[in-house]
Motif scaffolding. Structure first.
Motif, mmCIF file in Angstrom:
data_model
loop_
_atom_site.group_PDB
_atom_site.id
_atom_site.type_symbol
_atom_site.label_atom_id
_atom_site.label_comp_id
_atom_site.label_asym_id
_atom_site.label_seq_id
_atom_site.Cartn_x
_atom_site.Cartn_y
_atom_site.Cartn_z
ATOM 1 N N ALA A 347 -14.529 -7.051 -25.355
ATOM 2 C CA ALA A 347 -13.917 -6.779 -26.655
ATOM 3 C C ALA A 347 -12.602 -7.540 -26.784
ATOM 4 C CB ALA A 347 -13.691 -5.278 -26.831
ATOM 5 N N ASP A 348 -11.803 -7.546 -25.724
ATOM 6 C CA ASP A 348 -10.547 -8.299 -25.752
ATOM 7 C C ASP A 348 -10.819 -9.795 -25.872
ATOM 8 O OD1 ASP A 348 -8.907 -6.105 -25.618
ATOM 9 O OD2 ASP A 348 -8.638 -6.186 -23.448
ATOM 10 N N THR A 349 -11.818 -10.276 -25.147
ATOM 11 C CA THR A 349 -12.161 -11.698 -25.199
ATOM 12 C C THR A 349 -12.550 -12.110 -26.610
ATOM 13 O OG1 THR A 349 -12.883 -11.683 -22.889
ATOM 14 C CG2 THR A 349 -13.699 -13.472 -24.276
ATOM 15 N N ALA A 350 -13.327 -11.276 -27.294
ATOM 16 C CA ALA A 350 -13.725 -11.580 -28.669
ATOM 17 C C ALA A 350 -12.524 -11.671 -29.592
ATOM 18 C CB ALA A 350 -14.705 -10.519 -29.165
ATOM 19 N N ALA A 351 -11.454 -10.955 -29.263
ATOM 20 C CA ALA A 351 -10.233 -10.983 -30.071
ATOM 21 C C ALA A 351 -9.282 -12.094 -29.628
ATOM 22 C CB ALA A 351 -9.529 -9.632 -29.986
ATOM 23 N N GLY A 352 -9.691 -12.889 -28.635
ATOM 24 C CA GLY A 352 -8.859 -13.995 -28.173
ATOM 25 C C GLY A 352 -7.982 -13.678 -26.990
ATOM 26 N N HIS A 353 -8.095 -12.473 -26.429
ATOM 27 C CA HIS A 353 -7.277 -12.074 -25.279
ATOM 28 C C HIS A 353 -8.139 -12.118 -24.017
ATOM 29 C CE1 HIS A 353 -4.049 -11.007 -27.928
ATOM 30 N NE2 HIS A 353 -4.761 -10.099 -28.544
ATOM 31 N N LEU A 354 -7.967 -13.154 -23.226
ATOM 32 C CA LEU A 354 -8.821 -13.371 -22.060
ATOM 33 C C LEU A 354 -8.362 -12.549 -20.858
ATOM 34 C CD1 LEU A 354 -9.249 -17.256 -22.287
ATOM 35 C CD2 LEU A 354 -10.666 -15.458 -23.296
ATOM 36 N N TRP A 355 -9.315 -12.306 -19.961
ATOM 37 C CA TRP A 355 -9.051 -11.686 -18.673
ATOM 38 C C TRP A 355 -9.404 -12.686 -17.580
ATOM 39 C CZ3 TRP A 355 -8.297 -6.191 -17.336
ATOM 40 C CH2 TRP A 355 -8.004 -5.398 -18.461
ATOM 41 N N VAL A 356 -8.833 -12.484 -16.386
ATOM 42 C CA VAL A 356 -9.159 -13.337 -15.252
ATOM 43 C C VAL A 356 -9.612 -12.479 -14.080
ATOM 44 C CG1 VAL A 356 -7.551 -15.154 -15.946
ATOM 45 C CG2 VAL A 356 -6.782 -13.357 -14.347
ATOM 46 N N ALA A 357 -10.449 -13.091 -13.240
ATOM 47 C CA ALA A 357 -10.861 -12.491 -11.964
ATOM 48 C C ALA A 357 -10.151 -13.271 -10.859
ATOM 49 C CB ALA A 357 -12.368 -12.577 -11.787
ATOM 50 N N GLN A 358 -9.438 -12.569 -10.006
ATOM 51 C CA GLN A 358 -8.672 -13.223 -8.944
ATOM 52 C C GLN A 358 -9.083 -12.640 -7.598
ATOM 53 O OE1 GLN A 358 -4.213 -12.590 -8.356
ATOM 54 N NE2 GLN A 358 -4.249 -14.676 -9.190
ATOM 55 N N ASP A 359 -9.396 -13.534 -6.655
ATOM 56 C CA ASP A 359 -9.736 -13.066 -5.314
ATOM 57 C C ASP A 359 -8.635 -12.157 -4.781
ATOM 58 O OD1 ASP A 359 -11.977 -14.601 -5.455
ATOM 59 O OD2 ASP A 359 -11.567 -15.792 -3.658
ATOM 60 N N ALA A 360 -9.040 -11.043 -4.217
ATOM 61 C CA ALA A 360 -8.064 -10.099 -3.681
ATOM 62 C C ALA A 360 -7.497 -10.622 -2.367
ATOM 63 C CB ALA A 360 -8.701 -8.737 -3.474
ATOM 64 N N ARG A 361 -6.193 -10.644 -2.278
ATOM 65 C CA ARG A 361 -5.496 -10.954 -1.031
ATOM 66 C C ARG A 361 -4.629 -9.759 -0.692
ATOM 67 N NH1 ARG A 361 -8.834 -14.142 -1.059
ATOM 68 N NH2 ARG A 361 -8.716 -16.413 -0.846
ATOM 69 N N MET A 362 -4.674 -9.312 0.536
ATOM 70 C CA MET A 362 -3.932 -8.121 0.927
ATOM 71 C C MET A 362 -3.350 -8.287 2.314
ATOM 72 S SD MET A 362 -6.595 -5.203 -0.385
ATOM 73 C CE MET A 362 -7.454 -5.407 -1.957
ATOM 74 N N THR A 363 -2.246 -7.597 2.544
ATOM 75 C CA THR A 363 -1.634 -7.549 3.868
ATOM 76 C C THR A 363 -1.524 -6.088 4.279
ATOM 77 O OG1 THR A 363 -0.344 -9.544 3.389
ATOM 78 C CG2 THR A 363 0.349 -8.204 5.276
ATOM 79 N N PRO A 364 -2.563 -5.545 4.942
ATOM 80 C CA PRO A 364 -2.467 -4.166 5.421
ATOM 81 C C PRO A 364 -1.664 -4.116 6.711
ATOM 82 C CG PRO A 364 -4.623 -5.083 5.908
ATOM 83 C CD PRO A 364 -3.876 -6.150 5.180
ATOM 84 N N GLU A 365 -0.654 -3.274 6.740
ATOM 85 C CA GLU A 365 0.170 -3.140 7.937
ATOM 86 C C GLU A 365 0.947 -1.826 7.861
ATOM 87 O OE1 GLU A 365 2.835 -6.448 8.115
ATOM 88 O OE2 GLU A 365 3.665 -6.116 6.133
ATOM 89 N N PRO A 366 1.427 -1.331 8.978
ATOM 90 C CA PRO A 366 2.178 -0.075 8.953
ATOM 91 C C PRO A 366 3.504 -0.235 8.218
ATOM 92 C CG PRO A 366 1.414 -0.610 11.171
ATOM 93 C CD PRO A 366 1.210 -1.834 10.342
ATOM 94 N N ALA A 367 3.913 0.838 7.562
ATOM 95 C CA ALA A 367 5.219 0.883 6.905
ATOM 96 C C ALA A 367 5.953 2.119 7.386
ATOM 97 C CB ALA A 367 5.056 0.919 5.387
ATOM 98 N N SER A 368 7.253 2.010 7.488
ATOM 99 C CA SER A 368 8.058 3.173 7.866
ATOM 100 C C SER A 368 9.325 3.198 7.019
ATOM 101 C CB SER A 368 8.412 3.141 9.357
ATOM 102 O OG SER A 368 9.182 1.998 9.676
ATOM 103 N N GLY A 369 9.614 4.372 6.504
ATOM 104 C CA GLY A 369 10.809 4.561 5.706
ATOM 105 C C GLY A 369 11.428 5.909 6.004
#
Length: 419
Positions: A347-369
């Protein structure tokens, strides 16, 4: 970490924010109990990316303008301008000059994995967070150690660059209408004022004195009452836009241009390597990173592990292209929910508002705060790194770590900097 130390940390930043902004918002994230550890090669990668990112911005601007002016495929500009009203359409962009379209000088990256940029924001939010954490480390060397990176306070580096580029008499007009952290912008403004850089609305200056206009989105510029006067002053060489007066730097669709068949030829591999593989989603489907074409229905039938993409609103409508809105990890969707999302995308594309698909990149690691009460918080997190840049180079790297794959600022987000 002792409870007293943690409470001192928060009190230090809270007092700093209140003193400069006269607000009681305070620090809105969790403080990590240590600087973010970063090896020399990773850090050097951030340093080296400054030049490549600027090359990406230059190529993207030049290709876009060539398309607008009929010197390249008109479909390129259409990915941004289809359906736009006259004040933002092709005719408006044809009248923009070289002065109007000088490249952004100050920006921030979002990197879910080092060297894999999910977004480039100009002039960007978050400078104040990195600045506040840097001040905290400086104030408590016994807790955070001595710096190993030659990076000063980010806002001090910004001020030095602004004076070098625009002179000691610079007056700035910083718009906050579409800033996701308006109190953060106020903090940065006050820090710059302490460095002698005057701001319209804060110092005894007239709007005509302004030599730099800063905004977080094109909409803030275009619908401001001073816009026409700014454009005239810019053409006379009296004013510079930190965010050029075009939606080119708001829309995520341009991250697909280094990969898209109509624009790929313009980008060298070094620029293409900045981004995870990114494709425009069409009603017929899109290409995967291996070159395979997949229809939307075929994608829905892929196993969850193979649906390792983010779907992102690629246009520049301010109610969606803002903060972390309209960004979805497809691997977390059921087939039914994914089909519903594709209906919305179409629906957005038909109105001229495009979407993109981007390969997921992630950095899983422990966090401490550490919480305000002094409780230690340790969890398995995903990390987003952000490099802050002036024309002179890298001035800071901030880490945000959160349970969710889509990492952004929240009360549960652990914040640190490379130090």
């Amino acid at each position: 970490m002792a409870e007293q130390s943690a409470s001192h940390w928060y009190r230090f930043i809270d007092d700093d924010i209140e003193r400069r902004t006269r607000t009681d918002v305070g620090f809105t994230n969790l403080i990590s109990d240590h600087p973010y550890p970063m090896d020399d090669d990773t850090f050097q990668g951030f340093v080296d990316r400054n030049a490549v990112i600027r090359e990406y911005l230059r190529i993207t601007r030049d290709v876009f303008l060539a398309s607008v002016r009929g010197e390249a495929d008109p479909a390129i500009a259409d990915t941004l301008l289809t359906g736009q009203p006259p004040e933002r359409d092709h005719a408006f962009h044809k009248n923009l000059t070289e002065r109007h379209l000088e490249l952004p000088r100050y920006f921030r990256t979002d990197e879910p994995a080092p060297g894999q940029i999910a977004e480039v924001q100009c002039p960007a939010s978050g400078w104040e967070i990195a600045d506040q954490v840097h001040a905290l480390y400086q104030a408590f060397p016994d807790d955070f150690g001595t710096p190993v990176r030659r990076l000063g306070a980010p806002v001090d580096s910004l001020a030095t660059s602004l004076r070098a580029r625009f002179g000691d008499d610079l007056v700035v007009h910083h718009l906050t209408g579409n800033a996701s952290r308006p109190h953060g912008v106020q903090y940065t403004v006050q820090r710059l004022r302490e460095q002698g850089i005057r701001h319209f609305g804060f110092d005894r200056v007239h709007w005509k004195d302004c030599g730099l206009v800063r905004a977080h989105e094109f909409y803030d510029l275009r619908y401001n009452g001073f816009f026409d006067q700014w454009m005239e002053a810019c053409e006379r060489g009296e004013l510079f836009f930190d965010h050029p007066p075009t939606p080119l730097y708001d829309a995520k669709v341009t991250m697909a241009w280094p990969f898209w068949e109509k624009t790929r030829q313009y980008y060298p591999d070094a620029v293409r390597g900045l981004f995870p593989h990114t494709e425009i989603i069409t009603p017929d489907g899109f290409h995967l990173a291996d070159g395979r074409w997949v229809s939307l229905e075929e994608y829905c039938r892929l196993g969850i592990r193979r649906r390792d993409h983010y779907f992102k609103f690629g246009s520049h409508h301010p109610t969606l292209n803002w903060g972390s809105r309209a960004v979805y990890y497809s691997g977390s969707f059921t087939v039914t929910a994914l089909r519903a999302l594709f209906d919305r995308i179409l629906a957005d594309t038909a109105a001229g508002h495009l979407w993109v698909a981007q390969d997921a990149r992630m950095t899983p690691e422990p966090a401490s705060g550490v919480t305000r009460d002094g409780d230690q918080v340790t969890f398995d997190a995903y990390t987003k790194l952000s490099g802050f840049y002036t024309p002179e180079g890298l001035v800071g790297v901030m880490a945000m770590q959160e349970h969710a794959r889509k990492v952004h600022g929240s009360p549960q987000t652990v914040v640190s900097i490379a130090y």
